[in-house]
Write an enzyme that holds these catalytic residues in place. Structure first.
Site, mmCIF file in Angstrom:
data_model
loop_
_atom_site.group_PDB
_atom_site.id
_atom_site.type_symbol
_atom_site.label_atom_id
_atom_site.label_comp_id
_atom_site.label_asym_id
_atom_site.label_seq_id
_atom_site.Cartn_x
_atom_site.Cartn_y
_atom_site.Cartn_z
ATOM 1 N N ASP A 281 107.949 16.900 52.872
ATOM 2 C CA ASP A 281 109.402 16.849 52.943
ATOM 3 C C ASP A 281 109.785 15.403 52.668
ATOM 4 O O ASP A 281 109.137 14.478 53.166
ATOM 5 C CB ASP A 281 109.859 17.255 54.349
ATOM 6 C CG ASP A 281 111.377 17.360 54.452
ATOM 7 O OD1 ASP A 281 112.027 16.292 54.362
ATOM 8 O OD2 ASP A 281 111.901 18.455 54.644
ATOM 9 N N SER A 282 110.833 15.179 51.895
ATOM 10 C CA SER A 282 111.124 13.799 51.502
ATOM 11 C C SER A 282 111.560 12.922 52.679
ATOM 12 O O SER A 282 111.569 11.702 52.578
ATOM 13 C CB SER A 282 112.174 13.751 50.380
ATOM 14 O OG SER A 282 113.467 13.984 50.874
ATOM 15 N N SER A 283 111.887 13.542 53.814
ATOM 16 C CA SER A 283 112.186 12.745 55.014
ATOM 17 C C SER A 283 110.947 11.998 55.499
ATOM 18 O O SER A 283 111.050 11.020 56.244
ATOM 19 C CB SER A 283 112.698 13.646 56.148
ATOM 20 O OG SER A 283 113.856 14.312 55.732
ATOM 21 N N THR B 186 112.643 20.677 48.252
ATOM 22 C CA THR B 186 113.216 22.015 48.143
ATOM 23 C C THR B 186 112.876 22.704 46.828
ATOM 24 O O THR B 186 112.640 23.903 46.781
ATOM 25 C CB THR B 186 114.755 21.940 48.301
ATOM 26 O OG1 THR B 186 115.047 21.341 49.566
ATOM 27 C CG2 THR B 186 115.391 23.310 48.263
#
Length: 343
Positions: free
Chosen positions: A59-61, A15
């Protein structure tokens, strides 16, 4: 005249480096130069800033051990030329990544600080600026020409924690992280307050940085719950080539006393599966043998996770398996604090 410190920013995604596409309302990554342009205050910092970015910010996912190895390699490559490192990372898996890096970077003698934000950097009420600016300031702290911090930390909302002690506790608040079993290393108020006695004791000078990039992911996590059925347990324990299981138990390391449960666990351990007893409570420690419901697990030689977080436990297991620790030493080494991750 005091020499300026060199700090390297490593942007992985998340983010903090996102900008809103106003047509769709979706967030998308933008490049590192724009990140710096959005924070003119960075020019006021008394250090030389350079940045590197993942070729394709994620995205860290989507974070995985391959990406951890990339971060570790970037630090290794730039280690001699920099006094500290700030890793910009999505908050969702930040505790996992930061814990993993703490194990992968052996004999670390410089600060590696993970940070991110809950709101994008361009937002009016963003937390990104404070998190980033203070992380850089902490990474640049020196005393008698030596970095004050010589470990992996995680900075969010006025507090720097030891990375491998953290857990993400809130998806909405700016105070997204906590460290229930270990106090903050640094607190940011009008001044930066460094709690020297909580910092990792300095490693001996003559040891050079060793970077371990092999993480073995033949691991699993099973959280106990009332009503866990035999088929689920049997399926988990019977996963082909599974090397280790983090067993999230109740309270101080307690588990059901059903014969089928205990027999299944006992057989798995006898067949060479490393089972690590970690409490599913946010804070507190495993104390096997304190209650009858954990005495049996102690007898079976389950690995005692003590006060380790699940994030640190799973990454420590991957690290130990990756370094080829012999089975007979696994329990002893896991139960030994390596990077301040447990008592």
């Amino acid at each position: 005249m005091k020499k300026k410190t060199n700090i390297l920013l490593i942007y992985t995604g998340g983010t903090i480096g996102m900008v809103k596409d106003y047509k769709t309302g979706a967030l998308k990554a933008f490049n590192f130069e724009e990140l710096v342009k959005n924070i003119p205050e960075l020019k006021q910092l008394d250090c030389n800033l350079r940045g590197v970015s993942f070729d394709d910010p994620i995205d860290s996912s989507n974070m995985n051990p391959h990406h951890w190895a990339v971060i570790a390699s970037i630090i290794e490559e730039h280690y001699e030329d920099n006094d500290g490192f700030v890793v910009l990372h999505g908050s969702d898996t930040m505790s996992y990544s930061a814990s993993a890096l703490s194990f992968m970077l052996e004999n670390l003698q410089k600060p590696v600080i993970f940070t991110g934000s809950q709101l994008p950097i361009g937002d009016l009420r963003t937390d990104a600026k404070e998190n980033l600016i203070t992380s850089i300031e902490i990474a640049a702290l020196q005393k008698k020409g030596e970095p004050v911090l010589q470990e992996v930390g995680l900075y969010f909302e006025y507090k720097l924690y030891r990375a491998n002690r953290t857990t993400k506790i809130n998806a909405e608040h700016f105070e997204a992280f906590d460290s229930l079993n270990y106090p903050p290393l640094v607190e940011s108020g009008v001044h930066l307050k460094v709690h020297q006695n909580y910092l990792i004791k300095k490693v001996t000078k003559n040891k050079s940085l060793q970077v371990h990039k092999k993480m073995d992911n033949r691991v699993a996590i099973l959280k106990l719950f009332p009503g866990l059925n035999q088929n689920v347990l049997r399926s988990m324990l019977g996963i082909p080539d599974l090397k280790a299981l983090i067993l999230e138990t109740y309270g101080a390391g307690n588990a059901p006393m059903d014969e089928w449960f205990l027999n299944a666990i006992k057989n798995a351990v006898e067949n060479g599966l490393h089972i690590i007893n970690v409490t599913q409570c946010s804070g507190g420690s495993v104390f096997m043998g304190h209650y009858e419901t954990s005495e049996k697990l102690k007898e079976m030689q389950l690995v005692n996770g003590k006060d380790i977080t699940t994030e640190a436990a799973i990454t420590k297991v991957m690290y130990l398996l990756g370094t080829g620790v012999p089975d007979k030493l696994f329990k002893t080494i896991f139960e030994t604090p390596l990077r301040g991750e447990m008592v």
